[in-house]
Design an enzyme around this catalytic site. Structure first.
Site, mmCIF file in Angstrom:
data_model
loop_
_atom_site.group_PDB
_atom_site.id
_atom_site.type_symbol
_atom_site.label_atom_id
_atom_site.label_comp_id
_atom_site.label_asym_id
_atom_site.label_seq_id
_atom_site.Cartn_x
_atom_site.Cartn_y
_atom_site.Cartn_z
ATOM 1 N N THR A 1 34.388 13.771 -5.943
ATOM 2 C CA THR A 1 34.299 14.716 -5.062
ATOM 3 C C THR A 1 35.948 15.302 -4.601
ATOM 4 O OG1 THR A 1 34.296 12.941 -3.309
ATOM 5 C CG2 THR A 1 32.333 13.991 -3.637
ATOM 6 N N LYS B 1 34.412 6.544 -7.709
ATOM 7 C CA LYS B 1 34.877 7.821 -7.024
ATOM 8 C C LYS B 1 35.384 7.305 -5.763
ATOM 9 C CE LYS B 1 33.262 10.111 -4.539
ATOM 10 N NZ LYS B 1 33.345 10.243 -2.809
ATOM 11 N N GLY B 2 36.190 8.076 -5.043
ATOM 12 C CA GLY B 2 36.373 8.033 -3.759
ATOM 13 C C GLY B 2 37.888 8.067 -3.245
ATOM 14 N N VAL B 3 38.254 8.703 -2.428
ATOM 15 C CA VAL B 3 39.675 8.958 -1.873
ATOM 16 C C VAL B 3 39.904 9.022 -0.551
ATOM 17 C CG1 VAL B 3 40.589 9.634 -4.236
ATOM 18 C CG2 VAL B 3 39.599 11.617 -2.610
ATOM 19 N N THR C 1 31.998 -0.103 -1.380
ATOM 20 C CA THR C 1 33.045 0.254 -1.800
ATOM 21 C C THR C 1 32.631 1.879 -1.108
ATOM 22 O OG1 THR C 1 34.513 1.053 -3.485
ATOM 23 C CG2 THR C 1 32.142 0.313 -3.890
ATOM 24 N N ASN D 1 41.423 17.651 4.757
ATOM 25 C CA ASN D 1 40.381 17.263 5.479
ATOM 26 C C ASN D 1 40.138 18.076 6.534
ATOM 27 O OD1 ASN D 1 39.157 14.490 4.909
ATOM 28 N ND2 ASN D 1 41.295 14.229 4.265
ATOM 29 N N THR E 1 35.296 24.398 4.623
ATOM 30 C CA THR E 1 35.541 25.966 4.755
ATOM 31 C C THR E 1 36.252 26.197 3.556
ATOM 32 O OG1 THR E 1 37.818 25.316 5.851
ATOM 33 C CG2 THR E 1 35.844 25.616 7.303
#
Length: 393
Positions: free
Chosen positions: A148, A170-172, A181, A388, A393
């Site tokens: 993502t 994945k993931g940050v 997780t 973030n 947007t």
């Protein structure tokens, strides 16, 4: 654990495609499946707003058997009501049917924006042509398709005995897991005792993915899964656990260093605690402190912020500031010593030099007992706020 170059685990295939979840037309739909029956172990988020994908997966893994998972990226399908639940069931059922598998042997995972329905028309069109992928492998494509806000795919391969273990993640952001997780999938052709597989998987997850925090926000979709199809034969359980820990820790460090806007990996090593749980609690408090994170980002040798963060553990009444030791890398900064102005300047310069590296290690010895735990995180930057604040947007 073997030192030979790891290959792709036997019997696992990958399919990726764009189905309209991502705005940029990239692959956002992934199927990872085993051509042979497989045992499965999994842990999930404890969020009270867990998405239907998590609910369906919990049901599916109850008997310890599953053949694959379908992953949809850029849409979490969370807080979407009955329609979202029905859509998740439809996608999972359609993938299982296309592969000729029982619905209960196919898992589903979603990640991305909360509160939006799947684009079902485009997904249905793609599912009409879905079939078993030709040829084994493709984990590199899967690692990219499940992303993502990640800036890079995360994949690791480890050999163990005559078997291979592959992990993708994945993931940050929205990352402080609780018994899970973000999205992490491991596949191995090792044959494991199902009960032992489950125990060792949970032990490793607790010491790795449950030890990482980016921003203290627990995702509604956290899912970690291990598939084992046994096509390479039995391996020693202890060796496999070591290999799984190596793979998981590599992914954890990659996730932490790729935290949204992150420039540095922070590793907090807590020793001398009453027990491991206390060590983990103290470590999480330090790595989650915005003041610690910003000091690390700015290479500011303000070690007092670490002392402040430890002090926030007010319920841990056995923590005595007169016994605590704090260091940055190999540089001990606390307890205070009579050094003189020049020595103090040299100390701060040494800490600042350590902070200029890509990986920052903060060591804390509580001098209570022998509990120990290491947690991982990242610095806090302008990039995190910008990303973030503009996410939808």
């Amino acid at each position: 654990m073997s030192d030979s170059t790891p290959k792709t685990p036997r019997g696992f295939v990958v399919h990726t495609a764009p189905v309209g979840l991502a705005d940029d037309g990239r692959d956002d739909f992934t199927v990872l499946a085993s051509t042979a029956p497989a045992t499965v172990s999994a842990v999930f988020t404890r969020s009270r707003f867990a998405g239907p994908s998590v609910v369906l997966c919990r049901e599916a893994v109850a008997d310890g058997q599953a053949r694959g998972v379908v992953v949809l990226a850029r849409n979490a399908n969370v807080a979407t009501g009955l329609e979202g639940e029905e859509n998740a069931r439809e996608v999972r059922e359609a993938v299982a049917r296309a592969l000729g598998l029982p619905e209960g042997e196919m898992l589903i995972a979603s990640t991305g924006v909360i509160g939006r329905q799947y684009p079902m028309e485009s997904i249905r069109e793609h599912l009409k042509t879905l079939e078993w992928p030709a040829g084994e492998g493709g984990f590199d494509r899967a690692a990219r398709a499940i992303m993502t806000t990640d800036t890079r795919p995360k994949e690791v391969r480890v050999s163990v005995g005559g078997a291979t273990l592959v992990g993708i993640a994945k993931g940050v952001g929205m990352l402080e897991p609780d018994m899970a997780t973000l999205l992490t999938f491991f596949a191995t052709d090792a044959r494991l005792d199902p009960a032992e597989q489950d125990r060792l998987f949970r032990r490793v997850m607790d010491r790795t993915f449950n030890a990482v925090s980016i921003d203290t926000d627990t995702s509604t979709s956290d899912t970690a899964v291990l598939f084992a199809n046994g096509l390479a034969g039995e391996v020693d359980a202890g060796e496999f656990e070591e290999a799984l820990h190596t793979a998981a820790l590599a992914l954890v460090k990659d996730i932490a260093s790729d935290g949204e806007g992150a420039a540095k990996l922070i590793e907090v090593q807590v020793t001398g605690a009453r027990d491991d749980a206390q060590a983990k609690r103290v470590g999480k408090t330090v790595v989650n402190s915005p003041l610690v994170k910003t000091a690390v980002h700015g290479c500011d040798p303000n070690w007092g912020r670490v002392a402040m963060a430890i002090g926030k553990c007010s319920d841990d009444t056995d923590i005595d500031q007169e016994r605590v030791t704090i260091r940055f890398g190999e540089v001990e900064v606390y307890p205070p010593k009579a050094r003189g102005d020049q020595a103090d300047d040299a100390l701060r310069a040494a800490v600042a030099e350590h902070l200029r590296g890509d990986e920052v290690v903060i060591g804390i010895d509580l001098a209570i007992a022998d509990g120990a735990f290491t947690v991982y995180g990242c610095d806090l930057t302008e990039g995190y706020v910008r990303l973030n604040s503009e996410y939808t947007t």
